[in-house]
Design an enzyme around this catalytic site. Structure first.
Site, PDB file in Angstrom:
ATOM      1  N   GLU A 174       0.819  -1.228   0.000  1.00  0.00           N
ATOM      2  CA  GLU A 174       0.000   0.000   0.000  1.00  0.00           C
ATOM      3  C   GLU A 174       0.844   1.265   0.000  1.00  0.00           C
ATOM      4  O   GLU A 174       0.749   2.101   0.907  1.00  0.00           O
ATOM      5  CB  GLU A 174      -0.985  -0.035   1.180  1.00  0.00           C
ATOM      6  N   GLU A 290      -5.504 -10.578  -2.578  1.00  0.00           N
ATOM      7  CA  GLU A 290      -6.415 -10.470  -1.420  1.00  0.00           C
ATOM      8  C   GLU A 290      -7.870 -10.461  -1.883  1.00  0.00           C
ATOM      9  O   GLU A 290      -8.679  -9.649  -1.427  1.00  0.00           O
ATOM     10  CB  GLU A 290      -6.108  -9.209  -0.608  1.00  0.00           C
TER      11      GLU A 290
END
Ligand code: XIL
Length: 387
Positions: A174, A290
């Site tokens: 991220e 994910e």
């Protein structure tokens, strides 16, 4: 994690693929898990998702936590039957694994890596450098020397311990956040503050030194939809990957998280696929790391909701699997009994109903979402065998 809708597996059990009961018994004994759910004789001989994916050269994995395995052996049973890879969901995050400077606690992560190994499955590491789940001792503004020392020790210890045992590592997680005043779109984090953009290259070099075999991955979210915001995120990501590759940084894959949220905007498969092609043209693999679905804007009615979730996921996977650079799909969880989606204010439903983000329901029965993933693997073109 939410347990609001947690129920024990009862009745006939999931009609999923069959699992070697002796192997599971042994693995769960190692984890201290107790009662083993009955393996239904009625279980169908349907191929596992791992087998369907492998037939197309794709690795299929599932994230889970040690706590889930201990509380719900039925969940472990599903993951071991369906997946070819396990991903510790929280156990390798910095705050969990290095609670005090230089003091490492690998007990929970080891249990999951051993569980995978005892079933001849792969493991993947998540995540070495992330601005969340940091231990308090790192502080909000460490000095250059402090951060540099902490980074080397942390990455050296984790990649060194599992060297040769991890298929891949999410090295930096991220990293893109283009809302700030930085023109490069990088997220402001304690790492960026102390070391500048170079922290990313350093993290990859340290990981490569300690584990030359793992596929080192940059992992991020919101890279797929046809909105101005996600277009900016894609552009910032491509710029960053270009800079890293030009400098010879050992980044080998882009992880696209794939937390599907139809509320975030439309998905144009061509736009998404051309982004994936641009990443592949840099010599990188693409992993969906994910996968799950945030169903906050889908109908409350369960049948309608599950149908819509399945269609969204089938369309998404059909688009990404058409690209030969996509070599892995991991779901961020196993059963609706446990999900981060209800634990997060931004992702939970506003009508109070429990979310249904996963392939198996709260009683560990396969949902239409599982069938959609299976269909997408079945209709995907084959690619050369993945590692
Ligand atoms: C989530 C876990 O699933 C939760 O149990 C935890 O409370 C918070 O983190 N993106 C990521 C994952 O990269 O590490 C996050 O996992 C979900 C979003």
């Amino acid at each position: 994690m939410t347990r609001a809708n947690m129920r024990e597996a009862e009745g006939p059990g999931p009609r999923g693929p069959v699992l070697d009961r002796r192997l599971l018994c042994r693995a769960l004994a190692g984890l201290g898990a107790e009662a083993l759910p009955r393996v239904s004789k009625a279980a169908s001989r349907e191929p596992s998702l791992a087998a369907l994916a492998a037939a197309k050269g794709v690795v299929f994995g599932m994230a889970l936590t040690r706590e889930q395995v201990q509380e719900a052996p039925a969940l472990a049973r599903v993951a071991l039957a369906e997946a070819a890879m396990l991903v510790p969901g929280n156990e390798l995050k910095w705050g969990a694994v290095e609670p005090a400077p230089g003091r490492f606690d690998f007990v929970d992560a080891d249990a999951l890596v051993d569980l995978a190994r005892s079933h001849r499955m792969q493991s993947r590491g998540h995540a070495l450098v992330w601005h969340e789940a940091l231990p308090a001792w790192i502080g909000t503004s460490p000095t250059r020397a402090e951060m540099s020392g902490a980074l080397s020790r942390h990455i050296g210890a984790l990649c060194g311990r599992y060297a040769g045992r991890m298929h891949s590592w999410d090295v930096v997680n991220e990293v893109i956040e283009p809302s700030g005043e930085r023109s490069d779109g990088l997220r402001r984090t304690p790492f960026l503050g102390a070391l500048g953009e170079d922290y990313i290259a350093r993290a990859f070099s340290l990981a490569a030194e300690a584990d030359p075999d793992a596929i080192l991955t940059l992992n991020d979210y919101d890279l797929e939809r046809d909105t101005e915001w996600q277009a900016r995120r894609r552009a910032a990501m491509l710029d960053l990957l270009n800079r890293l590759i030009r400098r010879g940084v050992p980044v080998r894959a882009l992880g696209i998280q794939g937390h599907l949220d139809p509320a975030k905007g439309p998905l144009d498969p061509e736009i998404f696929r051309s982004f994936i092609r641009a990443v592949a043209s840099l010599g990188l693999s693409v992993f969906i790391t994910e996968l799950d679905i945030t169903d906050r804007l889908l109908p409350g009615d369960i049948a309608a909701r599950d149908q819509a979730a399945a269609e969204t996921t089938r369309d998404y996977l059909t688009a990404v699997l058409a690209e030969p650079s996509v070599r892995m799909v991991v779901t961020w969880g196993v059963s609706d009994a446990y999900s981060w989606v209800d634990g997060n204010r931004r992702t939970r439903r506003t009508d109070g109903l429990a979310s249904r983000p996963h392939l198996y329901d709260g009683a560990f029965r396969p949902k239409p979402l599982r069938a959609a993933v299976a269909d997408a693997f079945r209709s995907a073109p084959a690619r050369p065998i993945a590692r």
